[in-house]
Design an enzyme around this catalytic site. Sequence first.
Site, mmCIF file in Angstrom:
data_model
loop_
_atom_site.group_PDB
_atom_site.id
_atom_site.type_symbol
_atom_site.label_atom_id
_atom_site.label_comp_id
_atom_site.label_asym_id
_atom_site.label_seq_id
_atom_site.Cartn_x
_atom_site.Cartn_y
_atom_site.Cartn_z
ATOM 1 N N THR A 85 1.701 -8.436 11.829
ATOM 2 C CA THR A 85 1.896 -7.150 11.184
ATOM 3 C C THR A 85 0.744 -6.895 10.247
ATOM 4 O O THR A 85 -0.225 -7.641 10.232
ATOM 5 C CB THR A 85 3.230 -7.122 10.430
ATOM 6 N N THR A 97 0.866 -1.189 0.000
ATOM 7 C CA THR A 97 0.000 0.000 0.000
ATOM 8 C C THR A 97 0.899 1.234 0.000
ATOM 9 O O THR A 97 1.335 1.686 -1.044
ATOM 10 C CB THR A 97 -0.979 0.008 1.193
#
Length: 406
Positions: A191, A154
Amino acid sequence: MAVGPATFPDKMHPVAGFKLGTASAGVKTPGRKDLVIMEVCEGSSVAGVFTKNAFCAAPVQICKQHLTQAATRYLVTNTGNANAGTGDEGYADAISVCEAVAKETGCDLAAVLPFSTGVIGEKLPVEKITTAVPAANLALTETGWDDAAEGIMTTDTRIKGSSRQFKYAGKTVTLTGISKGAGMIKPNMATMLAYAATDAQIDSELLNQLLTDAANCSFNRITVDSDTSTNDSCMLVATGKSGLVVSKEEHELYELFSSELNALMQQLAHAIVRDGEGATKFVTITVDSAASQSEALSTAYDIAHSPLVKTALFASDPNWGRILAVVGRVGIEELNLGALEIFLGDVRIVSQGGRDPGYTEEAGQAVMDKEEILIRVVLNRGSFSETVWTTDLSHDYVSINADYRS
């Protein structure tokens, strides 16, 4: 911006029985790789750890359910949209993506695990994703790690991966993995997204334990901005294709595999910190000689999360008083200030309750000018030690997150 050279391996060793296919669905940006399908061979074990955020995204909810209902055969990931904070509609949308993969591949619905990452609170563009499923499925290959690492990004500025091999009893065992994440990083489990696979044979219960332990010494020890995502997911697949069985009974192999897995996950976690949004420093914070693990960890995280410490790091300013102030406000009961020591690298800055007599501003500045910095606090009150990894806080972090939805 990222700290240090890129760490993605020149060679990502394929894992027999595990394939990856990447395509462009145009979820947020036309033409960008943003859809990844991973195929798990029959007979594999699959383990996952997920965010503890109460607003966990629809795909996280479905992953937890599907893992208990059927043997996993496919993992499907989209970027550009988190499908979080979307209620019942978001749940139905994630199921629709699973249905598209199940129809395309001929597997059961519950054999598909969905993952999403991106903007929170926006409707998932289901049609764009399902339309691209056939292309991602057609692209499946055991050598698809590089494209997949790009396809799950991202705000990341670089792809993140790690690959290791070791030999035991004349057989080669492979572990390969990728991760993504740069902001909204204080995982509280794993994560943002991480996927790893091995060709070792490991039963599901043991695989879950190995993954949990690995996450706790890697992803659960990193922070960029103290924010826990709604979508954190970390998956580990064991295909068994190497023919080598990892079990606690075979102690030497178990310890070797655990060590290699922990090292792989730590590399993936460190890559996230090095690519933290706006990061210019990679910072290791170690608290030694604490009275308990929780005392050591809370002290390390409080230093890592202090805006004053993080901005001093960005400025390369050896303003050691900010670190001292954090340690003092942690709330450690009966803390002996006279026994406390604080170091910047190998330079002792605090001892006997104040500035160390041998400390000089020049010595502190030499440490702070580096890209990689160690802050070490020695409490001298016990035998526990913990380490966390973090970044500085820069102007770019504010800019990136101010413009995130534009």
